[in-house]
Motif scaffolding. Structure first.
Motif, mmCIF file in Angstrom:
data_model
loop_
_atom_site.group_PDB
_atom_site.id
_atom_site.type_symbol
_atom_site.label_atom_id
_atom_site.label_comp_id
_atom_site.label_asym_id
_atom_site.label_seq_id
_atom_site.Cartn_x
_atom_site.Cartn_y
_atom_site.Cartn_z
ATOM 1 N N ARG A 286 -0.072 -1.937 1.034
ATOM 2 C CA ARG A 286 1.083 -1.260 1.651
ATOM 3 C C ARG A 286 2.217 -2.252 1.907
ATOM 4 O O ARG A 286 3.392 -1.939 1.704
ATOM 5 C CB ARG A 286 0.674 -0.587 2.964
ATOM 6 C CG ARG A 286 -0.174 0.634 2.758
ATOM 7 C CD ARG A 286 -0.495 1.336 4.078
ATOM 8 N NE ARG A 286 -1.549 2.294 3.853
ATOM 9 C CZ ARG A 286 -2.714 2.288 4.496
ATOM 10 N NH1 ARG A 286 -2.947 1.403 5.449
ATOM 11 N NH2 ARG A 286 -3.628 3.189 4.219
ATOM 12 N N TYR A 287 1.848 -3.437 2.359
ATOM 13 C CA TYR A 287 2.851 -4.476 2.582
ATOM 14 C C TYR A 287 3.552 -4.831 1.270
ATOM 15 O O TYR A 287 4.776 -4.958 1.222
ATOM 16 C CB TYR A 287 2.219 -5.732 3.195
ATOM 17 C CG TYR A 287 3.205 -6.862 3.290
ATOM 18 C CD1 TYR A 287 4.090 -6.941 4.364
ATOM 19 C CD2 TYR A 287 3.301 -7.818 2.287
ATOM 20 C CE1 TYR A 287 5.026 -7.944 4.434
ATOM 21 C CE2 TYR A 287 4.242 -8.828 2.357
ATOM 22 C CZ TYR A 287 5.092 -8.895 3.429
ATOM 23 O OH TYR A 287 6.029 -9.881 3.498
ATOM 24 N N ASN A 288 2.780 -4.999 0.197
ATOM 25 C CA ASN A 288 3.355 -5.355 -1.099
ATOM 26 C C ASN A 288 4.330 -4.292 -1.596
ATOM 27 O O ASN A 288 5.384 -4.619 -2.146
ATOM 28 C CB ASN A 288 2.253 -5.601 -2.131
ATOM 29 C CG ASN A 288 1.498 -6.886 -1.860
ATOM 30 O OD1 ASN A 288 1.959 -7.764 -1.147
ATOM 31 N ND2 ASN A 288 0.311 -6.992 -2.431
ATOM 32 N N VAL A 289 3.979 -3.017 -1.407
ATOM 33 C CA VAL A 289 4.882 -1.933 -1.800
ATOM 34 C C VAL A 289 6.183 -2.029 -1.000
ATOM 35 O O VAL A 289 7.280 -1.992 -1.560
ATOM 36 C CB VAL A 289 4.219 -0.549 -1.603
ATOM 37 C CG1 VAL A 289 5.239 0.569 -1.732
ATOM 38 C CG2 VAL A 289 3.075 -0.354 -2.593
ATOM 39 N N ALA A 290 6.067 -2.171 0.299
ATOM 40 C CA ALA A 290 7.257 -2.242 1.158
ATOM 41 C C ALA A 290 8.096 -3.473 0.853
ATOM 42 O O ALA A 290 9.332 -3.407 0.823
ATOM 43 C CB ALA A 290 6.847 -2.222 2.627
ATOM 44 N N ASP A 291 7.447 -4.595 0.612
ATOM 45 C CA ASP A 291 8.163 -5.832 0.312
ATOM 46 C C ASP A 291 8.924 -5.704 -1.012
ATOM 47 O O ASP A 291 10.070 -6.143 -1.126
ATOM 48 C CB ASP A 291 7.178 -7.003 0.254
ATOM 49 C CG ASP A 291 7.868 -8.343 0.200
ATOM 50 O OD1 ASP A 291 8.802 -8.569 0.996
ATOM 51 O OD2 ASP A 291 7.462 -9.178 -0.636
ATOM 52 N N THR A 292 8.299 -5.082 -1.999
ATOM 53 C CA THR A 292 8.958 -4.874 -3.291
ATOM 54 C C THR A 292 10.137 -3.913 -3.142
ATOM 55 O O THR A 292 11.204 -4.136 -3.723
ATOM 56 C CB THR A 292 7.946 -4.341 -4.321
ATOM 57 O OG1 THR A 292 6.856 -5.266 -4.418
ATOM 58 C CG2 THR A 292 8.580 -4.171 -5.684
ATOM 59 N N LEU B 66 -2.368 0.465 -4.635
ATOM 60 C CA LEU B 66 -2.536 1.128 -3.337
ATOM 61 C C LEU B 66 -3.278 2.445 -3.496
ATOM 62 O O LEU B 66 -4.207 2.733 -2.732
ATOM 63 C CB LEU B 66 -1.175 1.348 -2.675
ATOM 64 C CG LEU B 66 -1.179 2.097 -1.345
ATOM 65 C CD1 LEU B 66 -2.030 1.380 -0.310
ATOM 66 C CD2 LEU B 66 0.236 2.288 -0.842
ATOM 67 N N ARG B 67 -2.884 3.249 -4.478
ATOM 68 C CA ARG B 67 -3.575 4.530 -4.709
ATOM 69 C C ARG B 67 -5.056 4.300 -5.004
ATOM 70 O O ARG B 67 -5.918 5.023 -4.495
ATOM 71 C CB ARG B 67 -2.920 5.290 -5.856
ATOM 72 C CG ARG B 67 -1.692 6.075 -5.440
ATOM 73 C CD ARG B 67 -1.223 7.038 -6.517
ATOM 74 N NE ARG B 67 -0.810 6.367 -7.745
ATOM 75 C CZ ARG B 67 0.404 5.904 -7.965
ATOM 76 N NH1 ARG B 67 1.332 6.022 -7.047
ATOM 77 N NH2 ARG B 67 0.694 5.315 -9.104
ATOM 78 N N SER B 68 -5.344 3.308 -5.806
ATOM 79 C CA SER B 68 -6.728 3.000 -6.147
ATOM 80 C C SER B 68 -7.527 2.620 -4.901
ATOM 81 O O SER B 68 -8.655 3.096 -4.705
ATOM 82 C CB SER B 68 -6.766 1.866 -7.164
ATOM 83 O OG SER B 68 -8.085 1.465 -7.415
ATOM 84 N N GLN C 51 7.046 -3.867 -10.911
ATOM 85 C CA GLN C 51 6.172 -4.444 -9.886
ATOM 86 C C GLN C 51 5.815 -3.396 -8.837
ATOM 87 O O GLN C 51 4.656 -3.309 -8.415
ATOM 88 C CB GLN C 51 6.862 -5.639 -9.242
ATOM 89 C CG GLN C 51 6.024 -6.372 -8.225
ATOM 90 C CD GLN C 51 6.763 -7.566 -7.652
ATOM 91 O OE1 GLN C 51 7.729 -8.082 -8.219
ATOM 92 N NE2 GLN C 51 6.324 -8.016 -6.496
ATOM 93 N N ARG C 52 6.792 -2.596 -8.414
ATOM 94 C CA ARG C 52 6.522 -1.539 -7.428
ATOM 95 C C ARG C 52 5.534 -0.529 -7.989
ATOM 96 O O ARG C 52 4.616 -0.083 -7.292
ATOM 97 C CB ARG C 52 7.801 -0.840 -6.996
ATOM 98 C CG ARG C 52 7.515 0.264 -5.954
ATOM 99 C CD ARG C 52 8.712 1.057 -5.593
ATOM 100 N NE ARG C 52 9.208 1.731 -6.779
ATOM 101 C CZ ARG C 52 10.271 2.505 -6.812
ATOM 102 N NH1 ARG C 52 10.973 2.701 -5.726
ATOM 103 N NH2 ARG C 52 10.657 3.081 -7.919
#
Length: 165
Positions: free
Chosen positions: A85-91, A157-159, A149-150
């Motif tokens: 979740r952090y990676n998604v938000a950061d991207t 995340l879905r996985s 990347q997103r």
């Protein structure tokens, strides 16, 4: 990214997340709580701090895996989901920054081009176009890379969320 967890404390015996924070400046408080309170009471290394916006060090998942005191392979799944979740938000934050920079650069280029539109000086317009061309191409490439990347972050995340159900 104001509601995205950036750090927390995990029980290394179970993988249970004890406390989290969305405030990057609260990471020090978490480290001190883990060291001075929780580990002082339960034994050194029982609780560990994880961080998502740091390079390496004690807060990363590899460190947590090496220091986990349980044989349960899924013990850190909750932390992995938080990291995803952090990676998604950061991207997405990076995409917003690049999009704003791209929009501003295009606007400045258009203003400069308009100055020479009225004078009919094609040579000066060409120089302005060339001056902005590489920067705009670079920003567009960066934005396309961030979109990919997103998509990869969302897929991950879905996985992780599907395996949690």
């Amino acid at each position: 990214m104001e509601n995205v967890i950036v750090a927390g404390i995990v029980d290394t015996r179970t993988g249970e997340i004890v406390e989290t924070t969305v405030n990057p400046s609260a990471k020090v408080r978490l480290s001190l709580r883990a060291r001075d309170e929780l580990n002082a009471e339960h034994g050194k290394g029982t609780f560990a701090v994880f961080e998502f916006n740091s390079m390496g060090g004690m807060g990363n998942l590899d460190y947590l895996r090496r220091n986990l005191r349980t044989d349960n392979p899924d013990a850190l799944k909750a932390v992995e989901r938080l990291r995803a979740r952090y990676n998604v938000a950061d991207t997405e934050r990076a995409m917003e920054r690049v999009t704003a920079e791209l929009t501003l650069t295009q606007s400045v280029r258009d203003e400069c081009m308009a100055m020479y539109e009225q004078s009919g000086d094609a040579q000066k317009r060409a120089i302005v176009e060339d001056a902005f061309s590489d920067e705009l191409d670079g920003l567009q490439d960066e934005l396309n890379s961030l979109r990919y990347q997103r998509a990869q972050c969302l897929k991950s995340l879905r996985s992780l969320e599907e395996t949690a159900q």
